[in-house]
Structure formats: structure tokens, C-alpha cells
Design a protein around this motif. Structure first.
Motif, PDB file in Angstrom:
ATOM      1  N   GLU A 283      18.094 -68.628  16.633  1.00 14.96           N
ATOM      2  CA  GLU A 283      18.401 -67.598  15.624  1.00 14.96           C
ATOM      3  C   GLU A 283      19.861 -67.167  15.676  1.00 14.96           C
TER       4      GLU A 283
ATOM      5  N   ASN B   3      12.367 -59.172  16.741  1.00 10.89           N
ATOM      6  CA  ASN B   3      12.910 -58.770  18.056  1.00 10.89           C
ATOM      7  C   ASN B   3      13.347 -57.310  18.050  1.00 10.89           C
TER       8      ASN B   3
ATOM      9  N   THR C  40       6.636 -64.757  16.303  1.00 12.72           N
ATOM     10  CA  THR C  40       6.784 -64.720  17.757  1.00 12.72           C
ATOM     11  C   THR C  40       6.068 -65.893  18.413  1.00 12.72           C
TER      12      THR C  40
HETATM   13  N1  ING Z   1      11.099 -63.752  17.772  1.00 13.15           N
HETATM   14  C1  ING Z   1      10.763 -63.326  19.026  1.00 13.15           C
HETATM   15  C2  ING Z   1      10.434 -61.852  19.202  1.00 13.15           C
HETATM   16  O1  ING Z   1      11.241 -61.055  19.639  1.00 13.15           O
HETATM   17  C3  ING Z   1      10.810 -63.847  21.289  1.00 13.15           C
HETATM   18  C4  ING Z   1      11.694 -63.800  20.098  1.00 13.15           C
HETATM   19  C5  ING Z   1       9.868 -64.830  21.382  1.00 13.15           C
HETATM   20  C6  ING Z   1      10.901 -62.854  22.232  1.00 13.15           C
HETATM   21  C7  ING Z   1       9.010 -64.849  22.481  1.00 13.15           C
HETATM   22  C8  ING Z   1      10.046 -62.846  23.340  1.00 13.15           C
HETATM   23  C9  ING Z   1       9.092 -63.831  23.449  1.00 13.15           C
HETATM   24  O2  ING Z   1       9.283 -61.543  18.956  1.00 13.15           O
HETATM   25  C10 ING Z   1      11.946 -63.254  16.847  1.00 13.15           C
HETATM   26  N2  ING Z   1      11.958 -63.932  15.689  1.00 13.15           N
HETATM   27  O3  ING Z   1      12.647 -62.280  17.043  1.00 13.15           O
END
Ligand code: ING
Length: 308
Positions: free
Chosen positions: A143, A170, A195
Motif C-alpha cells: 500500500e 489500518n 485485512t
Molecule cells: N490492511 C490491514 C489492516 O490494518 C494489516 C493491514 C493486515 C494489519 C494484517 C495487520 C494485520 O487491517 C489495510 N488495508 O490497512
């Protein structure tokens, strides 16, 4: 007279790479129509609800990813969604990748009122993942390569009879997101997310993804006396299993509706915005109890500074 907004959290299942925007819009309209049947005023869609989560792949020439972004909103492909909402008399919030006229790439969420007008636009502040290709990963989470952090911060807009804010994925893990909106009087926070269940930097967290998802949104709701609506794009998307568990959370921190599946699923709750006052006027009366004079490090520092 209480101010009740009937909110639909429109969780989506996977959008695979070969699915077109038209395919996605058809699913979004079906969820809108379901929302109308349940008397919704507002339907909330996930982050990147028009395409697959393309940051899971890395392309050396970023222009090869341009087709994942929206250059205009509504566009020819998304106009049917706006038309359907207007006809049904309900508003919606939509997450998508935005390529602005001046060349900026944002992870964006918009708020559309019942008259079809875009009354709010939010650019994701907290961009997770990595900037460069990490070939050893089972999948990328690039990202920080594909999106710039939003420069405007968090907004709160008067809409649907209350004060509505937005954050993306996030952002929900950072208390600052909720507090900034809380200090602007937010009563309803809308948050789409994608996620992956497998967290590459620390796989021990995989089993806790659902717990952490609920934990951060319930805490943020309670500590700021606001409703929080978390909406997933879940299921196995291009081989990556993503969390569902969309939820609607009251200002008390209680989950009042939660998804049963990781597919397309609408959950509905009547959100009484006046319930926010039960917390904003007591435990979390910010004006009375907060101590900004001792909170300096929160805005003065980015990372940890040890006093010793
Ligand atoms: N995705 C995730 C989120 O914060 C992530 C990044 C993935 C964090 C897995 C922790 C564990 O939910 C996005 N798109 O921000």
C-alpha cells in the motif's frame, strides 16, 4: 425526538482479479436494494470496493496499475450505483482507489447523501505495509507504494442528521484516528477494510485478527462516545484469506450487529445518535476531563523517545 439513522454495513466477499467494475457495482446495487428493504438511510461499503486488493501484487512500473484507480467519481461504471441509491432514497459510503486530476494516488472513501451528492471525501491517513517489492513474501501488502498518505487528516461532516466521520482499514488500529474525530464531535464513524488474516511480519497474530478487529473498533467507539461501522471485503481473494467479521458498534462499545459469513452480507442496526451523549456528557466529557497540557508527546513525536 431521538435521531435514529438506520445503517447497513454491506460486507463484500472477494473481488477476484478478473471481476470487472460492472460486476462489483452489480453486487453493490444488490446490497443497496437489500438495505432499502430493511429501511436503511445509509449503506456502508468496504475499502477498495470496486476492485480486487491490488496492492497484493508489485509492478515495477506503477503506471501498469493505473487501471485499478478511479479518475472520476461517479464514472460511467459507477453511475448506476449513484442512480440506484438516489432512486431508493438512501445514501452510501464507498471505498476505492483514487487517481486525482493533479496526479495523486489515494486510498479513498466517500460519503454520498440521499440526494446523490458527495458530501464527504476522505484520504486514508495510516498507510500500512511496505514501499518496495518484497519477493520473499507469500503476497505483497505494498500500500505504501500505491497510495500517498492523505494530507487532510480526519474530517467530520454534517449528514444523515448527525456528525459523520470516515477512516479506512489500518486507521482503525490507531487511537488518534478516533480521537481527532471525537474532538470534532463525531457520532458515527464509517470504516471499510481489507485485512489479510495472515500477517507476514508476525504470523502469531493471524489467530488474533478477529479479536484485534473488534478490540480496536469497540475501544474507539467507547472512548469517543460514537457509533462505529466496520465493513470488510472478506473471504479468499486471489488466494489470500481476508477477515470478514464486519460489525456495527454502539457508543457503549457493544457490538450490536456482526457478520456471520465472509461473503456479501448486509447487517443492519438502528443507530440512535443521541446515545452518544450518554458517554460524551459523562465519562468522556472531553472539555471537563482531558489534559492536553500533558499530552505533548502525542503530536510532538512520531516514534518513541526514551527519557533516560
Ligand atoms: N490492511 C490491514 C489492516 O490494518 C494489516 C493491514 C493486515 C494489519 C494484517 C495487520 C494485520 O487491517 C489495510 N488495508 O490497512
Amino acid at each position: 425526538m431521538s435521531r435514529i439513522v438506520t445503517v447497513g454495513a454491506a460486507q463484500m466477499g472477494p473481488i477476484q482479479r478478473e471481476h470487472s467494475r460492472a460486476d462489483a457495482v452489480k453486487r453493490l446495487i444488490a446490497l443497496l436494494e437489500q438495505g432499502a428493504r430493511h429501511g436503511c438511510d445509509l449503506v456502508v461499503f468496504p475499502e477498495l470496493a470496486l476492485t480486487t486488493f491490488f496492492p497484493r501484487w508489485f509492478v515495477d512500473d506503477i503506471s501498469e496499475a493505473d487501471h485499478w484507480y478511479e479518475r472520476e467519481m461517479p464514472s460511467r461504471e459507477t453511475q448506476p450505483l449513484f442512480d440506484a441509491a438516489r432512486k431508493l432514497g438512501l445514501g452510501f459510503s464507498l471505498g476505492y482507489a483514487e487517481y486525482t486530476k493533479d496526479g495523486h494516488r489515494f486510498n479513498t472513501q466517500i460519503l454520498v447523501e440521499r440526494d446523490g451528492s458527495i458530501v464527504g471525501r476522505y484520504h486514508k491517513v495510516h498507510i500500512p505495509g511496505h514501499e518496495h517489492h518484497e519477493p520473499d513474501r507469500p503476497f505483497q501488502h505494498a500500500e505504501r507504494y500505491y497510495f500517498e498518505p492523505g494530507p487532510e487528516g480526519f474530517g467530520v461532516w454534517k449528514a444523515f442528521g448527525g456528525r459523520v466521520g470516515m477512516m479506512i482499514c489500518n486507521d482503525r488500529r490507531w487511537p488518534e484516528s478516533y480521537r481527532v474525530m471525537g474532538l470534532k464531535g463525531v457520532e458515527l464513524i464509517l470504516c471499510g477494510y481489507n485485512t489479510p488474516i495472515h500477517y507476514v511480519p508476525d504470523p502469531s497474530q493471524d489467530i488474533l485478527q478477529g479479536f484485534h478487529n473488534a478490540l480496536v473498533m469497540q475501544s474507539g467507539a467507547y472512548q469517543n462516545g460514537t457509533w462505529v461501522v466496520g465493513v470488510a471485503k472478506g473471504g479468499v481473494e486471489e488466494g489470500v484469506d481476508s477477515l470478514g467479521q464486519s460489525a456495527i458498534i454502539a457508543p457503549s462499545g457493544q457490538i450490536v450487529a456482526q457478520a456471520f459469513t465472509s461473503g456479501d452480507e448486509l447487517l443492519v442496526a438502528r443507530c440512535d445518535l443521541d446515545w452518544c451523549l450518554k458517554y460524551k456528557e459523562t465519562l468522556f466529557d472531553f472539555e471537563r476531563y482531558r489534559r492536553p497540557e500533558v499530552y505533548g508527546p502525542i503530536t510532538a513525536q512520531r516514534g518513541v523517545v526514551l527519557d533516560d
